[in-house]
Design an enzyme around this catalytic site. Structure first.
Site, short mmCIF file in Angstrom:
data_model
loop_
_atom_site.label_atom_id
_atom_site.label_comp_id
_atom_site.label_asym_id
_atom_site.label_seq_id
_atom_site.Cartn_x
_atom_site.Cartn_y
_atom_site.Cartn_z
N HIS A 229 -6.40 2.96 0.25
CA HIS A 229 -6.17 3.29 1.68
C HIS A 229 -7.01 4.56 1.83
O HIS A 229 -6.70 5.58 1.19
CB HIS A 229 -4.68 3.52 1.94
CG HIS A 229 -4.34 3.86 3.36
ND1 HIS A 229 -3.35 3.22 4.07
CD2 HIS A 229 -4.85 4.79 4.22
CE1 HIS A 229 -3.25 3.74 5.30
NE2 HIS A 229 -4.16 4.71 5.40
N HIS B 56 -9.51 14.07 0.31
CA HIS B 56 -8.87 15.18 -0.39
C HIS B 56 -9.40 16.48 0.21
O HIS B 56 -10.62 16.63 0.40
CB HIS B 56 -9.25 15.19 -1.87
CG HIS B 56 -8.83 13.99 -2.66
ND1 HIS B 56 -7.77 14.03 -3.54
CD2 HIS B 56 -9.33 12.73 -2.72
CE1 HIS B 56 -7.64 12.84 -4.12
NE2 HIS B 56 -8.58 12.03 -3.64
N CYS C 45 0.46 3.49 3.12
CA CYS C 45 1.13 2.91 4.30
C CYS C 45 2.63 3.17 4.22
O CYS C 45 3.26 3.49 5.24
CB CYS C 45 0.85 1.41 4.39
SG CYS C 45 -0.78 0.98 5.04
N CYS D 60 0.86 -1.20 0.00
CA CYS D 60 0.00 0.00 0.00
C CYS D 60 0.89 1.25 0.00
O CYS D 60 1.68 1.45 0.92
CB CYS D 60 -0.94 0.01 1.20
SG CYS D 60 -1.82 1.58 1.38
N THR E 137 -8.41 5.37 -6.72
CA THR E 137 -7.22 4.71 -7.28
C THR E 137 -6.28 4.17 -6.22
O THR E 137 -5.49 3.25 -6.49
CB THR E 137 -6.42 5.68 -8.19
OG1 THR E 137 -6.02 6.82 -7.42
CG2 THR E 137 -7.25 6.12 -9.39
N GLY F 53 -14.01 6.41 -8.94
CA GLY F 53 -12.65 6.45 -9.49
C GLY F 53 -11.56 6.38 -8.44
O GLY F 53 -10.45 6.89 -8.65
N HIS G 211 -4.34 1.01 8.22
CA HIS G 211 -4.76 0.71 6.85
C HIS G 211 -6.23 0.27 6.82
O HIS G 211 -6.59 -0.76 7.38
CB HIS G 211 -3.90 -0.39 6.23
CG HIS G 211 -4.34 -0.70 4.83
ND1 HIS G 211 -3.87 -0.01 3.73
CD2 HIS G 211 -5.26 -1.57 4.35
CE1 HIS G 211 -4.48 -0.44 2.65
NE2 HIS G 211 -5.33 -1.40 3.00
N HIS H 166 -8.80 7.91 2.10
CA HIS H 166 -8.20 9.25 2.17
C HIS H 166 -9.23 10.30 1.83
O HIS H 166 -10.14 10.06 1.05
CB HIS H 166 -6.98 9.35 1.25
CG HIS H 166 -7.26 8.94 -0.18
ND1 HIS H 166 -7.31 7.62 -0.57
CD2 HIS H 166 -7.52 9.67 -1.27
CE1 HIS H 166 -7.58 7.56 -1.86
NE2 HIS H 166 -7.73 8.80 -2.32
P1 AMP Z 1 -8.05 8.79 -5.45
O1 AMP Z 1 -8.18 8.89 -6.94
O2 AMP Z 1 -9.15 9.50 -4.73
O3 AMP Z 1 -7.84 7.37 -4.99
O4 AMP Z 1 -6.78 9.66 -5.09
C1 AMP Z 1 -5.50 9.17 -4.98
C2 AMP Z 1 -4.64 10.40 -4.94
O5 AMP Z 1 -3.37 10.03 -4.47
C3 AMP Z 1 -4.43 11.09 -6.31
O6 AMP Z 1 -4.89 12.44 -6.25
C4 AMP Z 1 -2.92 11.01 -6.52
O7 AMP Z 1 -2.38 12.15 -7.14
C5 AMP Z 1 -2.41 10.85 -5.09
N1 AMP Z 1 -1.13 10.17 -4.97
C6 AMP Z 1 -0.75 8.99 -5.52
N2 AMP Z 1 0.50 8.70 -5.16
C7 AMP Z 1 0.95 9.70 -4.38
C8 AMP Z 1 2.17 9.97 -3.70
N3 AMP Z 1 3.22 9.14 -3.76
N4 AMP Z 1 2.26 11.12 -2.97
C9 AMP Z 1 1.22 11.97 -2.91
N5 AMP Z 1 0.03 11.76 -3.53
C10 AMP Z 1 -0.10 10.65 -4.24
ZN ZN Z 2 -2.45 1.45 3.53
#
Ligand code: AMP
Ligand code: ZN
Length: 112
Positions: A96, A100, A7, A4, A93, A91, A46, A98
């Site tokens: 874990h 925004h 993580c 992950c 991606t 969507g 997680h 989160h």
């Molecule tokens: P989601 O599409 O809501 O799952 O958002 C995942 C978010 O994680 C996206 O906005 C990515 O730009 C962000 N993301 C992916 N990898 C990283 C990383 N290594 N550091 C910071 N943000 C990341």
């Molecule tokens: Zn995680």
């Protein structure tokens, strides 16, 4: 959880721009910012998505962290958006959970 990416960020195995940390919550700048401020708030534990997040205290901790950080950034008055993509239709991606937080500028009025 092995594999992950968030993580690994929490453990410091992958670098991040840390914005906030306490014993339960970690917050860092999104690598592809979609606004002047684009911060991701995650529980240290997680949990794959909002559907699986059933613990009131964790939700409380995350939202209080959001309130604290947005106040510190001075965007509590001008406004900001909190968004959680949950599951395939939204969507998501990174699996874990989160939140925004987008702000520091006028945001689009599009929600979908
Ligand atoms: P989601 O599409 O809501 O799952 O958002 C995942 C978010 O994680 C996206 O906005 C990515 O730009 C962000 N993301 C992916 N990898 C990283 C990383 N290594 N550091 C910071 N943000 C990341
Ligand atoms: Zn995680």
């Amino acid at each position: 959880m092995d594999g992950c990416i968030f993580c690994k960020i929490i453990k410091g195995e992958i670098p991040s721009k840390k914005v906030y940390e306490d014993s339960n919550v970690y917050a860092f700048s999104d690598i592809h910012p979609q606004a002047k401020h684009h911060i991701l708030f995650v529980p240290k534990q997680h949990i794959s998505g909002l559907t699986e997040l059933n613990d009131k205290e964790t939700l409380n901790n995350i939202f209080f962290a959001i309130k604290k950080v947005t106040k510190e950034l001075g965007i509590d008055g001008t406004g900001y958006r909190v968004c959680a993509n949950n599951g395939p239709d939204a969507g998501q991606t990174v699996f874990h959970v989160h939140f925004h937080v987008l702000g520091g500028q006028r945001l689009s009025d599009k929600m979908v």
